[in-house]
Every structure is written in C-alpha cells, then in structure tokens.
Design a protein around this motif. Structure first.
Motif, PDB file in Angstrom:
ATOM      1  N   ALA A  58       0.838  -1.159   0.000  1.00  0.00           N
ATOM      2  CA  ALA A  58       0.000   0.000   0.000  1.00  0.00           C
ATOM      3  C   ALA A  58       0.879   1.215   0.000  1.00  0.00           C
ATOM      4  O   ALA A  58       1.682   1.422   0.884  1.00  0.00           O
ATOM      5  CB  ALA A  58      -0.874   0.007   1.237  1.00  0.00           C
ATOM      6  N   ALA A  59       0.763   2.066  -1.077  1.00  0.00           N
ATOM      7  CA  ALA A  59       1.588   3.255  -1.206  1.00  0.00           C
ATOM      8  C   ALA A  59       1.044   4.360  -0.337  1.00  0.00           C
ATOM      9  O   ALA A  59      -0.094   4.310   0.120  1.00  0.00           O
ATOM     10  CB  ALA A  59       1.630   3.693  -2.667  1.00  0.00           C
ATOM     11  N   GLY A  60       1.874   5.414  -0.132  1.00  0.00           N
ATOM     12  CA  GLY A  60       1.422   6.545   0.644  1.00  0.00           C
ATOM     13  C   GLY A  60       0.371   7.324  -0.115  1.00  0.00           C
ATOM     14  O   GLY A  60       0.109   7.077  -1.304  1.00  0.00           O
ATOM     15  N   PRO A  95       5.892   1.305   2.654  1.00  0.00           N
ATOM     16  CA  PRO A  95       4.514   0.801   2.723  1.00  0.00           C
ATOM     17  C   PRO A  95       4.271  -0.176   3.874  1.00  0.00           C
ATOM     18  O   PRO A  95       5.194  -0.674   4.519  1.00  0.00           O
ATOM     19  CB  PRO A  95       4.325   0.113   1.374  1.00  0.00           C
ATOM     20  CG  PRO A  95       5.700  -0.291   0.969  1.00  0.00           C
ATOM     21  CD  PRO A  95       6.615   0.791   1.460  1.00  0.00           C
ATOM     22  N   VAL A  96       2.987  -0.457   4.088  1.00  0.00           N
ATOM     23  CA  VAL A  96       2.570  -1.331   5.188  1.00  0.00           C
ATOM     24  C   VAL A  96       3.178  -2.714   5.057  1.00  0.00           C
ATOM     25  O   VAL A  96       3.599  -3.321   6.053  1.00  0.00           O
ATOM     26  CB  VAL A  96       1.032  -1.418   5.240  1.00  0.00           C
ATOM     27  CG1 VAL A  96       0.599  -2.496   6.229  1.00  0.00           C
ATOM     28  CG2 VAL A  96       0.435  -0.075   5.636  1.00  0.00           C
ATOM     29  N   TRP A  97       3.237  -3.251   3.845  1.00  0.00           N
ATOM     30  CA  TRP A  97       3.732  -4.621   3.692  1.00  0.00           C
ATOM     31  C   TRP A  97       5.156  -4.753   4.227  1.00  0.00           C
ATOM     32  O   TRP A  97       5.524  -5.772   4.807  1.00  0.00           O
ATOM     33  CB  TRP A  97       3.659  -5.090   2.245  1.00  0.00           C
ATOM     34  CG  TRP A  97       4.640  -4.440   1.286  1.00  0.00           C
ATOM     35  CD1 TRP A  97       4.377  -3.429   0.412  1.00  0.00           C
ATOM     36  CD2 TRP A  97       6.017  -4.786   1.096  1.00  0.00           C
ATOM     37  NE1 TRP A  97       5.498  -3.097  -0.304  1.00  0.00           N
ATOM     38  CE2 TRP A  97       6.531  -3.924   0.093  1.00  0.00           C
ATOM     39  CE3 TRP A  97       6.872  -5.721   1.672  1.00  0.00           C
ATOM     40  CZ2 TRP A  97       7.845  -3.965  -0.345  1.00  0.00           C
ATOM     41  CZ3 TRP A  97       8.192  -5.772   1.238  1.00  0.00           C
ATOM     42  CH2 TRP A  97       8.667  -4.908   0.235  1.00  0.00           C
ATOM     43  N   TYR A  98       5.965  -3.700   4.024  1.00  0.00           N
ATOM     44  CA  TYR A  98       7.343  -3.751   4.495  1.00  0.00           C
ATOM     45  C   TYR A  98       7.385  -3.728   6.022  1.00  0.00           C
ATOM     46  O   TYR A  98       8.158  -4.458   6.646  1.00  0.00           O
ATOM     47  CB  TYR A  98       8.131  -2.584   3.924  1.00  0.00           C
ATOM     48  CG  TYR A  98       9.564  -2.548   4.394  1.00  0.00           C
ATOM     49  CD1 TYR A  98      10.518  -3.412   3.860  1.00  0.00           C
ATOM     50  CD2 TYR A  98       9.968  -1.668   5.389  1.00  0.00           C
ATOM     51  CE1 TYR A  98      11.833  -3.395   4.293  1.00  0.00           C
ATOM     52  CE2 TYR A  98      11.282  -1.642   5.832  1.00  0.00           C
ATOM     53  CZ  TYR A  98      12.206  -2.507   5.286  1.00  0.00           C
ATOM     54  OH  TYR A  98      13.510  -2.496   5.729  1.00  0.00           O
ATOM     55  N   ARG A  99       6.542  -2.894   6.621  1.00  0.00           N
ATOM     56  CA  ARG A  99       6.473  -2.833   8.077  1.00  0.00           C
ATOM     57  C   ARG A  99       6.093  -4.191   8.659  1.00  0.00           C
ATOM     58  O   ARG A  99       6.653  -4.645   9.653  1.00  0.00           O
ATOM     59  CB  ARG A  99       5.446  -1.772   8.488  1.00  0.00           C
ATOM     60  CG  ARG A  99       5.322  -1.590   9.997  1.00  0.00           C
ATOM     61  CD  ARG A  99       4.291  -0.528  10.351  1.00  0.00           C
ATOM     62  NE  ARG A  99       4.639   0.768   9.775  1.00  0.00           N
ATOM     63  CZ  ARG A  99       3.941   1.375   8.823  1.00  0.00           C
ATOM     64  NH1 ARG A  99       2.851   0.814   8.341  1.00  0.00           N
ATOM     65  NH2 ARG A  99       4.322   2.543   8.364  1.00  0.00           N
TER      66      ARG A  99
END
Length: 360
Positions: free
Chosen positions: A1-3, A131-135
C-alpha cells in the motif's frame, strides 16, 4: 500500500505497491513457492530454491540483496544461526549512497533490524516512508529472530502482527504467513508442555515429565530445540540418575582415610532422586595402600534405608568393590546420604573415587 497521493489538479497517479517493483511475474511466483518451505520439516529447501532464483537476477541489484536477506530465514529456522547472521551482516554493511528513504535501503534496514542494530523506536521512524507490507514483513523477521533467541513474548507479538494482517499485497511479502502461524502454535504448545512437565515433575515423576517434553522436542522446529533442551536440563536435574547411568558421587583422599575403620558420609541427593536400586563402585586411583571397605549404606533424611555389608577392597587389584543399595520410597526433595565404613589397608596413603549407578 503506497502513501497518499498529492492533492489538486496536478496530482500524480498513485504508484503500485513498492514490492511489485522488486519481484513481479514469474519471479514473484517462484519466491512465493520458495516461502512455502519455510514452515516445513525441510526449511533449507527454501534456501536452495532462492539460490536458483538468484542465478537469474543481477548480483548487484536490489532484488539480489533482498534474496540474501530472505535466505537468512531458513538458516535461522534450521538452527544455523551463524550462517543467518553472516548473510544479514553482509547485507547490512553494504555501502549505499542513496538517500535514506530510497527503496534500495529497504533490505539493508531489515537486515540491520534483524541483527538488533536498530532499536524499535528508531525502526518506527525508518518505516514511515515505506509501505505497510514492508512494516509487517519487518515484524515477521524480528519475531523469528526473537523466537530463535528464546524471547517468546516479544516473538509472539511480532509474529502475530504479521500472521493476522488483513493485507495481502504484494503476495510474496505475505507468503510466510503459514510459517508464522505454525510457529505461533508451536510456541503455544511449548508453553503448555512446560507447564504440564513442571506439574508432573513437582508430583515426584521427573522421568515421566522428561519423556513428555522429549516427545514434543521430536516434532519441534530446529530453532526451538535449544530452548526445549534447556527445560529438559532442569528436569534431568530433578530426575537424578537415569536407569543405566553412572556418575561420580565422591572421592576419598589420604587426608580422610586412616588405618582404622571409620564411617564416611557423602551427600548424593543430586544423583538419587527416584526410587530404584543403586550401585556404589569404589575405584582406586593412587597411593601406596588399597581401601578396605566393610559396608556401604544409603540414608534418606537421616534414616538408613539399605545396607550392603560385605568386605571389599579397592586397590591395584579390586575385589568385591561393588555395593547394591535399593531405595523403595523416596519423598520429593529428600536428602540422600551415601555412608560407608572403610580404612586404608596398612596405611592412610590411598586416593580414589566412588561412582553411583542406577540399575536398569
């Protein structure tokens, strides 16, 4: 999910998730297939497949760096901590001249985080542009590292955040969820087995407690085994000698032995923790004289419970130097004493060791 996109009439098109820029098409499919091996009995198959995937990717590309980070995961799971840390260290130490928020830093930051070089608060700042996926993938990697180190509380928190995520894109970044879910269940079972074994051990059945935990050990992932073994060591201490096991119980020296028969007492509580028949073996080591033994006995809480009275000798030639001592009742936590009556055979210069064996 991009900013979020910029506002106004000149707003650019929102870019797809950053992860799609790393692995797309067949490469993404292959990476997802690799990930499915991580939670199985053969996690290193993931590492093998990652190597094959890396062969088709430029060595200095961001994707190649990502694959090195991901290869550390099966190494950790298979108990190869040194190999995992070497892979992560090599990535974390890469010199990267891009601005800190540049996506090329993502695998490096993840490697440094997994190695403990980045504190939690600082990591939260580093995550903001990404993005969320990286977090959530970072949470997964940190959780695995914590499980490996034996921090099941922190590991459960981080793995749960990843395993229960409602996000699914990019698919390769969430392909490790089955493994995370399995480890969370194994951790739950481990805590349950520890409580069960502790209860059995407290009731005076340490062998049964050990066997119960050993059964769990046989099915646990490799990176759990060291923590299970630590629990088993505690149970073995409660258990004392196991059937057929021999251990040194005491020694005698010239300073203790005289030329007249006398009683000598030795605390053997750490070895005699369960009912059974125990054999005391007197083994001469040095000195000019043998040890003459009149009898040997076991006492429980100061009360004699068994005695083997026969003349034996431990010297250059051993004769009848084995003493069988049965114990039929043994309260939990009892003090057990080996007492024997002996003298130096003609002189006090005698040194040796006494071994106890729990008979099968």
């Amino acid at each position: 999910a991009a900013g979020p996109a910029a506002t106004g009439p000149t707003a650019p098109v929102v870019q797809p998730p950053v992860g799609e820029a790393f692995f797309t098409g067949p490469a993404a499919d292959q990476l997802r297939a690799c990930a499915m091996h991580l939670g199985t009995a053969r996690p290193m198959k993931m590492a093998e497949q990652l190597d094959r995937l890396a062969a088709d990717i430029p060595k200095n590309s961001a994707r190649a760096v990502w694959l090195r980070v991901l290869k550390a995961l099966p190494c950790w799971v298979d108990g190869r901590d040194r190999q995992a840390r070497d892979l992560l260290t090599a990535v974390a130490d890469i010199k990267n001249t891009q601005p800190p928020e540049h996506v090329s830093h993502m695998p490096q930051v993840l490697a440094a985080y997994a190695l403990g070089r980045i504190e939690e608060a600082a990591m939260q700042e580093r995550l903001k542009p990404w993005p969320v996926w990286y977090r959530e993938l970072a949470s997964f990697v940190r959780g695995l590292e914590e499980f490996t180190a034996g921090d099941f509380v922190g590991g459960t928190t981080h793995l749960s955040a990843y395993a229960q995520s409602r996000f699914t894109e990019p698919p390769w970044a969430y392909a490790f969820q089955p493994a995370a879910q399995r480890w969370l269940e194994v951790a739950r079972q481990f805590e349950e087995e520890k409580r069960k074994a502790a209860g059995i051990g407290r009731s005076g059945r340490p062998t049964e407690a050990r066997q119960s935990l050993e059964a769990f050990l046989n099915s646990a992932p490799a990176f759990f085994k060291a923590h299970v073994e630590k629990e088993l060591d505690g149970l073995r201490a409660l258990e004392g000698l196991t059937p057929g096991q021999e251990a040194k119980a005491a020694q005698w020296t010239s300073a203790e032995i005289g030329t007249a028969f006398k009683d000598v007492s030795v605390d053997v509580s750490a070895l005699v923790r369960q009912p059974g028949t125990y054999q005391a073996r007197f083994q001469y080591k040095s000195g000019g004289f043998a040890l003459d033994i009149a009898w040997a006995a076991l006492l429980v809480n100061g009360k004699e419970v068994s005695r083997d009275a026969h003349v034996g000798a431990a010297g250059n030639a051993h004769k009848a130097n084995l003493y069988l001592l049965p114990v039929t009742n043994l309260p939990a936590g009892a003090q057990v004493t080996l007492r024997y009556n002996a003298r130096g055979s003609g002189g006090a210069a005698s040194n040796g060791e006494i071994f106890l064996t729990r008979q099968p």
